[in-house]
Design a protein around this motif. Structure first.
Motif, short mmCIF file in Angstrom:
data_model
loop_
_atom_site.label_atom_id
_atom_site.label_comp_id
_atom_site.label_asym_id
_atom_site.label_seq_id
_atom_site.Cartn_x
_atom_site.Cartn_y
_atom_site.Cartn_z
N VAL A 65 -33.27 -1.94 8.13
CA VAL A 65 -31.97 -2.26 7.55
C VAL A 65 -30.91 -1.81 8.55
O VAL A 65 -30.87 -0.65 8.94
CB VAL A 65 -31.74 -1.53 6.21
CG1 VAL A 65 -30.35 -1.83 5.67
CG2 VAL A 65 -32.81 -1.89 5.19
N ASP A 66 -30.08 -2.74 8.98
CA ASP A 66 -28.95 -2.40 9.85
C ASP A 66 -27.70 -2.29 8.99
O ASP A 66 -27.32 -3.26 8.33
CB ASP A 66 -28.74 -3.49 10.91
CG ASP A 66 -29.92 -3.63 11.86
OD1 ASP A 66 -30.52 -2.60 12.23
OD2 ASP A 66 -30.23 -4.78 12.23
N ILE A 67 -27.08 -1.12 9.00
CA ILE A 67 -25.80 -0.95 8.32
C ILE A 67 -24.72 -1.50 9.24
O ILE A 67 -24.68 -1.17 10.43
CB ILE A 67 -25.53 0.54 7.98
CG1 ILE A 67 -26.67 1.11 7.12
CG2 ILE A 67 -24.18 0.70 7.31
CD1 ILE A 67 -26.85 0.43 5.77
N LEU A 68 -23.88 -2.37 8.70
CA LEU A 68 -22.85 -3.04 9.49
C LEU A 68 -21.47 -2.60 9.05
O LEU A 68 -21.26 -2.26 7.89
CB LEU A 68 -22.95 -4.55 9.30
CG LEU A 68 -24.29 -5.22 9.57
CD1 LEU A 68 -24.22 -6.70 9.19
CD2 LEU A 68 -24.68 -5.06 11.03
N SER A 69 -20.54 -2.65 9.98
CA SER A 69 -19.13 -2.49 9.61
C SER A 69 -18.67 -3.80 8.98
O SER A 69 -19.33 -4.84 9.10
CB SER A 69 -18.29 -2.18 10.85
OG SER A 69 -18.22 -3.32 11.69
N PHE A 70 -17.53 -3.77 8.34
CA PHE A 70 -16.95 -4.98 7.78
C PHE A 70 -16.81 -6.04 8.86
O PHE A 70 -17.19 -7.20 8.67
CB PHE A 70 -15.59 -4.65 7.16
CG PHE A 70 -14.85 -5.85 6.65
CD1 PHE A 70 -15.12 -6.38 5.40
CD2 PHE A 70 -13.87 -6.46 7.42
CE1 PHE A 70 -14.44 -7.49 4.92
CE2 PHE A 70 -13.18 -7.57 6.96
CZ PHE A 70 -13.46 -8.08 5.70
N ASP A 71 -16.26 -5.65 10.01
CA ASP A 71 -16.03 -6.61 11.10
C ASP A 71 -17.33 -7.19 11.63
O ASP A 71 -17.41 -8.39 11.93
CB ASP A 71 -15.23 -5.95 12.22
CG ASP A 71 -13.82 -5.62 11.79
OD1 ASP A 71 -13.26 -6.32 10.93
OD2 ASP A 71 -13.26 -4.63 12.33
N GLU A 72 -18.38 -6.37 11.75
CA GLU A 72 -19.68 -6.87 12.20
C GLU A 72 -20.25 -7.87 11.19
O GLU A 72 -20.80 -8.90 11.57
CB GLU A 72 -20.66 -5.72 12.38
CG GLU A 72 -20.34 -4.84 13.57
CD GLU A 72 -21.18 -3.57 13.60
OE1 GLU A 72 -21.44 -3.09 14.72
OE2 GLU A 72 -21.55 -3.04 12.52
N ALA A 73 -20.11 -7.56 9.91
CA ALA A 73 -20.61 -8.47 8.87
C ALA A 73 -19.88 -9.80 8.92
O ALA A 73 -20.49 -10.86 8.79
CB ALA A 73 -20.47 -7.81 7.49
N MET A 74 -18.57 -9.76 9.10
CA MET A 74 -17.80 -11.00 9.15
C MET A 74 -18.14 -11.82 10.39
O MET A 74 -18.27 -13.04 10.32
CB MET A 74 -16.28 -10.69 9.16
CG MET A 74 -15.74 -10.12 7.87
SD MET A 74 -16.00 -11.18 6.45
CE MET A 74 -17.34 -10.33 5.65
N ALA A 75 -18.33 -11.14 11.52
CA ALA A 75 -18.65 -11.83 12.76
C ALA A 75 -20.03 -12.47 12.71
O ALA A 75 -20.25 -13.53 13.29
CB ALA A 75 -18.57 -10.87 13.94
N GLY A 76 -20.97 -11.84 11.99
CA GLY A 76 -22.33 -12.34 11.95
C GLY A 76 -22.62 -13.30 10.82
O GLY A 76 -23.72 -13.81 10.72
#
Length: 82
Positions: A65-76
């Motif tokens: 499980v990779d925990i993402l920042s908000f920005d990483e989630a939006m970019a991906g």
């Protein structure tokens, strides 16, 4: 509208239902929603008090499980952050 303080993560898309069921068992932690199910990106709608617990639970699952920042989630994902 998505909240920057929720817990965002990336997993194998095949495991999304499993994550949802596990977190449903912890009724008060948060609600899992797929942001981009085909890419395995989702988030847990948490409160400031339950976010650390959600991260801990996700970190103890028997798969990556990779925990993402908000920005990483939006970019991906295909999410627009609105």
């Amino acid at each position: 509208m998505l909240d920057r303080d929720w817990v965002y993560f990336r997993i194998n898309p095949h495991d999304m239902t499993y994550v949802t069921r596990i977190l449903e068992g912890f009724e008060y932690v948060g609600v899992v929603t797929a942001l981009d199910g085909k890419k395995g990106i989702g988030f847990v709608r948490t409160t400031p008090d339950t976010a650390p617990m959600a991260v801990d639970i996700l970190g103890h699952l028997p798969f990556s499980v990779d925990i993402l920042s908000f920005d990483e989630a939006m970019a991906g994902s295909n999410g627009d952050g609105q």
